[in-house]
Structures are given as C-alpha cells and as structure tokens.
Design a protein around this motif. Structure first.
Motif, PDB file in Angstrom:
ATOM      1  N   PHE A 255     135.445  85.713  60.794  1.00 31.89           N
ATOM      2  CA  PHE A 255     135.703  87.289  60.730  1.00 31.89           C
ATOM      3  C   PHE A 255     136.855  87.590  59.604  1.00 31.89           C
ATOM      4  O   PHE A 255     136.614  88.803  59.047  1.00 31.89           O
ATOM      5  CB  PHE A 255     136.145  88.024  61.914  1.00 31.89           C
ATOM      6  N   LEU A 256     137.682  86.847  59.243  1.00 30.58           N
ATOM      7  CA  LEU A 256     138.754  87.219  58.507  1.00 30.58           C
ATOM      8  C   LEU A 256     138.934  86.238  57.218  1.00 30.58           C
ATOM      9  O   LEU A 256     139.777  86.425  56.293  1.00 30.58           O
ATOM     10  CB  LEU A 256     140.332  86.971  59.268  1.00 30.58           C
ATOM     11  N   GLY A 257     138.030  85.124  56.950  1.00 33.43           N
ATOM     12  CA  GLY A 257     137.861  84.277  55.929  1.00 33.43           C
ATOM     13  C   GLY A 257     138.664  83.122  55.983  1.00 33.43           C
ATOM     14  O   GLY A 257     139.595  83.022  57.005  1.00 33.43           O
ATOM     15  N   PRO A 258     138.628  82.132  55.136  1.00 33.23           N
ATOM     16  CA  PRO A 258     139.181  80.921  55.191  1.00 33.23           C
ATOM     17  C   PRO A 258     140.488  80.761  54.581  1.00 33.23           C
ATOM     18  O   PRO A 258     141.260  79.871  55.225  1.00 33.23           O
ATOM     19  CB  PRO A 258     138.064  80.011  54.343  1.00 33.23           C
ATOM     20  N   LYS A 259     140.935  81.841  54.178  1.00 33.42           N
ATOM     21  CA  LYS A 259     142.380  81.791  53.748  1.00 33.42           C
ATOM     22  C   LYS A 259     142.930  83.573  53.460  1.00 33.42           C
ATOM     23  O   LYS A 259     141.998  84.313  53.259  1.00 33.42           O
ATOM     24  CB  LYS A 259     142.530  81.222  52.146  1.00 33.42           C
ATOM     25  N   ALA A 260     144.132  83.462  53.638  1.00 30.18           N
ATOM     26  CA  ALA A 260     144.738  84.762  53.397  1.00 30.18           C
ATOM     27  C   ALA A 260     145.401  85.239  52.230  1.00 30.18           C
ATOM     28  O   ALA A 260     145.530  84.278  51.543  1.00 30.18           O
ATOM     29  CB  ALA A 260     145.973  84.750  54.412  1.00 30.18           C
ATOM     30  N   LEU A 261     145.095  86.475  51.845  1.00 30.15           N
ATOM     31  CA  LEU A 261     145.553  86.788  50.653  1.00 30.15           C
ATOM     32  C   LEU A 261     146.998  87.244  50.618  1.00 30.15           C
ATOM     33  O   LEU A 261     147.247  88.475  51.317  1.00 30.15           O
ATOM     34  CB  LEU A 261     144.695  87.893  49.936  1.00 30.15           C
ATOM     35  N   ILE A 262     147.980  86.721  50.230  1.00 29.19           N
ATOM     36  CA  ILE A 262     149.114  86.925  50.631  1.00 29.19           C
ATOM     37  C   ILE A 262     150.157  86.849  49.144  1.00 29.19           C
ATOM     38  O   ILE A 262     149.957  86.017  48.635  1.00 29.19           O
ATOM     39  CB  ILE A 262     149.959  86.052  51.706  1.00 29.19           C
ATOM     40  N   GLY A 263     151.206  87.611  49.034  1.00 29.14           N
ATOM     41  CA  GLY A 263     152.115  87.573  47.812  1.00 29.14           C
ATOM     42  C   GLY A 263     152.703  89.030  47.526  1.00 29.14           C
ATOM     43  O   GLY A 263     152.380  89.768  48.490  1.00 29.14           O
ATOM     44  N   ASP A 264     153.613  89.143  46.561  1.00 20.84           N
ATOM     45  CA  ASP A 264     154.057  90.457  46.445  1.00 20.84           C
ATOM     46  C   ASP A 264     153.116  91.489  45.574  1.00 20.84           C
ATOM     47  O   ASP A 264     151.931  90.990  45.558  1.00 20.84           O
ATOM     48  CB  ASP A 264     155.329  90.032  45.413  1.00 20.84           C
ATOM     49  N   CYS A 265     153.624  92.631  45.495  1.00 27.29           N
ATOM     50  CA  CYS A 265     152.574  93.567  45.231  1.00 27.29           C
ATOM     51  C   CYS A 265     151.920  93.499  43.952  1.00 27.29           C
ATOM     52  O   CYS A 265     150.810  93.659  43.711  1.00 27.29           O
ATOM     53  CB  CYS A 265     153.235  95.040  44.960  1.00 27.29           C
ATOM     54  N   ASP A 266     152.609  92.978  42.681  1.00 28.40           N
ATOM     55  CA  ASP A 266     152.036  92.592  41.586  1.00 28.40           C
ATOM     56  C   ASP A 266     150.813  91.715  41.604  1.00 28.40           C
ATOM     57  O   ASP A 266     150.021  91.813  41.304  1.00 28.40           O
ATOM     58  CB  ASP A 266     152.985  92.079  40.550  1.00 28.40           C
ATOM     59  N   PHE A 267     151.343  90.500  42.443  1.00 28.68           N
ATOM     60  CA  PHE A 267     150.065  89.428  42.784  1.00 28.68           C
ATOM     61  C   PHE A 267     148.911  90.125  43.305  1.00 28.68           C
ATOM     62  O   PHE A 267     147.711  89.719  43.097  1.00 28.68           O
ATOM     63  CB  PHE A 267     150.746  88.191  43.620  1.00 28.68           C
ATOM     64  N   LEU A 268     149.047  90.644  44.278  1.00 27.43           N
ATOM     65  CA  LEU A 268     147.995  91.643  44.943  1.00 27.43           C
ATOM     66  C   LEU A 268     147.130  92.426  44.219  1.00 27.43           C
ATOM     67  O   LEU A 268     145.919  92.364  44.305  1.00 27.43           O
ATOM     68  CB  LEU A 268     148.489  92.028  46.370  1.00 27.43           C
ATOM     69  N   GLU A 269     147.809  93.242  43.505  1.00 26.93           N
ATOM     70  CA  GLU A 269     147.040  94.163  42.821  1.00 26.93           C
ATOM     71  C   GLU A 269     146.433  93.322  41.746  1.00 26.93           C
ATOM     72  O   GLU A 269     145.275  93.754  41.550  1.00 26.93           O
ATOM     73  CB  GLU A 269     148.262  95.196  41.949  1.00 26.93           C
ATOM     74  N   ASN A 270     146.771  92.483  40.778  1.00 29.32           N
ATOM     75  CA  ASN A 270     146.131  91.692  40.100  1.00 29.32           C
ATOM     76  C   ASN A 270     145.005  91.041  40.549  1.00 29.32           C
ATOM     77  O   ASN A 270     144.078  90.937  39.716  1.00 29.32           O
ATOM     78  CB  ASN A 270     147.392  90.866  39.228  1.00 29.32           C
TER      79      ASN A 270
END
Length: 345
Positions: A255-270
């Motif tokens: 339900f949530l995928g094999p890996k989390a998307l985590i990082g600072d705001c610039d990384f997430l936005e890009n």
C-alpha cells in the motif's frame, strides 16, 4: 454445539472489536475464519474486519476440497467458493484450512510485530513467553501458497496440534475451538509481549514554512493531518527508519510502496517534478515534516500508522529485518495484491 447464527454473531462482534483497534489490525489486513461442517467461512480479500457487523465480508469455501489439496501438497489450489459472491477469499485461506481448530484469527498486532521485525525475535519470544507455552515461528515468505506450505510443514513437525503461529515480518495466527479461547490466548500473548515505547509523541515539532507548503502543494501534497507523522521526518531514529528500514512487512510495501521518498524540500520538489507519474501516498521532508497526497486512502493512512507504531517501539535499529528485493518484487507483481489495492478504501 452452538447454532451457526450464534457462532457467527460472536465472530462478527469479535471482528468488529479487533478491526476498531489499530494496534491489532490496520486497514484490510488480518483475517478470521470459522469451520461449520464442510464449509470454511473466511474473510474476503480486501474487506475490513471492522465492517463485519454491517457488511457481509465472509465467503464460504469447500473445506474438504482444500484439505485434500493440502494433503496432496497442492498449496497453490484456488478455494472452491460455494456461493455466488463476486469477492475473493482471503489470500491466507489455506492457512485457515490446514489448522484443525474451529476458529482461526490472523492479526498484525503492533506489540507482536515490533518483535517479529528483529533478527533475534526467536530469542525474544522464548524469553518473554512461558517455557510451557507452545508456538511455532515461521520465516517470512510470500503470503498465500508459499506461506501456507511453510506453516504446514512447521506444524507437521510437532506431535501436538499447534494453536499459535508467529510469522516473521508479518503477524500472528491463533486457533481455538471458541471465540473465548482465541481471545484469551490473544490477550495472554499481548500481555507477555508488550513492547516498550522508546520515542514519545513529539510536541515541539517545527512550524512548516508557508513557502514549503506551497512548493509541495503544486504536486498534490499537504501537511500530514496526523501530526505525529511529522516525527517520521524530524526525529533522527524515525527518519532513519523511513530512509533505511522502510520495507518491514508485506502490507506496508503493497500500500505504500517499496521505498520511501525522503529528503529536503529541494530534493522532493525536483524528484516530483522529474517523475510526474510518481505520487506516493506520503513524502518525508527531513527536519521539516511529513506530507500526504490528496489521493490518500484510509488503507494507506492505516499502514503508515502501523509503521509509526512499530518504529517507536524499536530501541536498536541495527538488527531490524527487511523484506528482500525479491520478496518485494513478488508482492508488487502479484495480481492478488493488485486486486486488494483496487477494492481498498
């Protein structure tokens, strides 16, 4: 013997109680069955135990047909449903069929899961449970046929009927002849395996800047409505688990995928801008807070709650067991799990 209606009423009440407790069941996880003559009544895949009293979530399957297949080693057999339902029996139907006891429950209890994700859980179980308490511990494998085969083989190696099965990285199974028996056993296990909480709810979380909210909102994200989820992005131990210890149990991956998307705001936005088809239910902005997507489902919310509740009960992060890349691939490519996601709330 109790009438069928009385047994079912008791089981529906038990399921409703279990389903309302997120420390026992999350989303459509867990399942319950009971046997009536040659019928195995089993929870339908993708349905919620909490709905047992208001929806018809149980499916009748031919018990002799399943037991014949099990005795012949055909664990990939499809249950023979004996009514006109469009729902599918639980993925774990064969585990329920192979156990001889009348009632079987399978739960993802947080206090138990918190031990079952550790590589020393066999030692922990033996230490925390009485020496005369019989159980088996089964290594993680793909739910369904593989897991049923492993449970069967483990149980067959004992001279007595096994009524408690711990599933590594997955949950526990309890069998008994009555609702009172299985609930008494469950309460005993929960009392003995009570887990300490090492990370308290954080009260001094940073205020998320409006600019960050606006940048991520362009991609469909808003700050997590459950404030405790922000600790997963802020607390060092919890953010480490999000980044390095994400795939601990199958429902979480499904339900949530094999890996989390985590990082600072610039990384997430890009990352989101470069991957327009990637919109995970949650993203984690380090040292800032956790964000949820506008399409978030109840099932996904429950699964992150499960992860959080297990994570705060970990004192040491070095010996946490994860699902292997092969196990994750098997889950994500499996039509049975795709079906369960499609009908989830």
């Amino acid at each position: 013997m109790q009438s069928k209606s009385t047994v079912r009423a008791e089981i529906e009440k038990m399921c409703t109680i279990f389903g309302a407790n997120s420390l026992l069941v999350q989303g459509a996880g867990g399942n319950v069955s009971w046997k009536e003559e040659d019928i195995l009544w089993i929870k339908a895949s993708g349905t919620w135990l909490s709905d047992a009293s208001v929806e018809d979530i149980f499916i009748p399957a031919d018990l002799s047909y399943l037991r014949t297949a099990i005795n012949e080693g055909r664990f990939d057999v499809s249950p023979l449903v004996t009514n006109e339902t469009t729902l599918r029996p639980s993925i774990e139907t064969l585990i329920h069929a192979l156990m001889p006891q009348r009632i079987v429950i399978h739960l993802h209890a947080i206090d138990v899961l918190s031990h079952l994700v550790r590589d020393d859980c066999d030692i922990i179980l033996k230490k925390m449970l009485p020496k005369d308490f019989s159980f088996v511990l089964v290594d993680y494998c793909k739910p369904g046929a593989d897991l049923a085969r492993n449970v069967y083989n483990k149980i067959q190696s004992y001279d007595v009927d096994v009524s408690v099965v711990f599933l590594l990285n997955h949950g526990l199974v309890i069998a008994g002849e009555s609702v009172d028996e299985v609930t008494t056993t469950l309460n005993f296990i929960l009392e003995k395996l009570k887990s300490d909480i090492y990370v308290s709810d954080l009260v001094d979380l940073p205020v998320i800047e409006l600019n960050t909210i606006q940048r991520l909102n362009k991609h469909g994200y808003i700050p997590a409505k459950l404030s405790r989820f922000n600790a997963l992005s802020v607390h060092p131990n919890l953010s480490y688990m999000v980044e390095k210890k994400w795939a601990m149990f199958p429902d979480h991956v499904v339900f949530l995928g094999p890996k989390a998307l985590i990082g600072d705001c610039d990384f997430l936005e890009n990352h989101l801008a470069s991957n327009e088809n990637l919109r995970p239910a949650f993203i984690f902005c380090k040292n800032v807070g956790t964000f949820q997507h506008n399409s978030l489902s109840r099932a996904q919310l429950d699964q992150l709650s499960c992860f959080y509740d297990v994570a705060i009960r970990q004192n040491s992060l070095s010996n946490i067991l994860l699902l292997s890349p092969h196990s994750i691939e098997d889950l994500l490519d499996w039509d049975a799990e795709v079906y369960r996601q499609n009908i989830s709330k």
